[in-house]
Design an enzyme around this catalytic site. Sequence first.
Site, mmCIF file in Angstrom:
data_model
loop_
_atom_site.group_PDB
_atom_site.id
_atom_site.type_symbol
_atom_site.label_atom_id
_atom_site.label_comp_id
_atom_site.label_asym_id
_atom_site.label_seq_id
_atom_site.Cartn_x
_atom_site.Cartn_y
_atom_site.Cartn_z
ATOM 1 N N ARG A 93 -17.320 -0.157 22.584
ATOM 2 C CA ARG A 93 -17.529 0.701 23.089
ATOM 3 C C ARG A 93 -19.777 0.606 23.219
ATOM 4 O O ARG A 93 -19.724 0.043 24.085
ATOM 5 C CB ARG A 93 -18.178 1.922 22.461
ATOM 6 C CG ARG A 93 -18.964 2.670 22.811
ATOM 7 C CD ARG A 93 -18.268 3.479 24.117
ATOM 8 N NE ARG A 93 -19.515 4.564 25.090
ATOM 9 C CZ ARG A 93 -20.061 4.238 26.167
ATOM 10 N NH1 ARG A 93 -20.079 2.268 26.591
ATOM 11 N NH2 ARG A 93 -20.758 4.745 26.074
ATOM 12 N N CYS A 153 -22.145 -1.035 26.131
ATOM 13 C CA CYS A 153 -23.688 -0.294 26.023
ATOM 14 C C CYS A 153 -24.090 -1.892 26.099
ATOM 15 O O CYS A 153 -25.814 -1.924 27.329
ATOM 16 C CB CYS A 153 -23.702 0.211 24.431
ATOM 17 S SG CYS A 153 -23.082 1.332 24.166
ATOM 18 N N HIS A 163 1.223 -0.986 -0.003
ATOM 19 C CA HIS A 163 -0.126 -0.128 -0.138
ATOM 20 C C HIS A 163 0.546 1.163 0.034
ATOM 21 O O HIS A 163 -0.036 1.967 -0.295
ATOM 22 C CB HIS A 163 -0.681 -0.097 1.038
ATOM 23 C CG HIS A 163 -1.904 -1.119 1.480
ATOM 24 N ND1 HIS A 163 -3.060 -1.313 0.554
ATOM 25 C CD2 HIS A 163 -2.119 -2.325 2.056
ATOM 26 C CE1 HIS A 163 -3.822 -2.505 0.996
ATOM 27 N NE2 HIS A 163 -2.124 -3.424 1.649
ATOM 28 N N CYS A 215 -30.765 1.130 21.385
ATOM 29 C CA CYS A 215 -29.911 1.585 21.159
ATOM 30 C C CYS A 215 -30.449 3.283 20.049
ATOM 31 O O CYS A 215 -30.013 4.271 21.028
ATOM 32 C CB CYS A 215 -29.332 1.824 19.673
ATOM 33 S SG CYS A 215 -27.943 -0.239 19.606
#
Length: 244
Positions: free
Chosen positions: A201, A205, A63, A160
């Site tokens: 994260r 939750c 790359h 959510c």
Amino acid sequence: MGVLLPVLAADRPVRPGSFYMSKNLLALQADDIANPGMLWVSDGESLWRQPVGRAQKSCASCHDAADVTMKGVAARYPAVDAESGELFNLEKRINTCRTRHQGAAALAYETDELLALTAYVAHQSRGERVKVHIDGPAAPFYEAGRKRFYTRVGQLNLSCAQCHEANAGRRLRGDTISDGVGSGWPAYRLEWQTLGSLHRRLRACSLGVRARQFDSGSPEYLSLELYLAKRAEDVPVEAPAVRR
């Protein structure tokens, strides 16, 4: 559990996580010297050039300069991998490059090496606007993520959407509820005192509403990540962000 329909009409664009941050946190995030997440970006730059695996190839072998070839990439992920038909986020793409092209072992979620490479790649897209594809082979993944966003789960029976759509901007335990945007991740979270992935994260939750925590990199969280990205279309990439 049934699917919870949207509880609040979208009368404004989705806002980035930084919209809800204090001036002090905004200043910390914007300062590339002070932002602690930049330590992982620096490590990622070194790992980018480091040959690994049976092939003894580095990321740069294929790359070249990341600031050119990786610019805008994070804004287009998650995306469906043409070879496998699977939904990939940046972490899965990095690991697949390792196993397919470098002959190296995949890196585990939340390891410093994977966080560093992900942060370095994501950082090249800082300021780019999120734009993911949800048509064609991505459509079923998007629909699965949309359903998960609006479905009540856990002992608290919350979705959510009930936090990040109906109550965005309101206070909860001394914090401000955001729109649930993933464009700043991986992010340095003050509560963790380290960099963490978006899936970490999401697991937090899930734990907060006392629902099942899926493995990081699971189809459940990948599809939700795609839905969140589409929902946040045109929001700028902020990685590595700083969050409370």
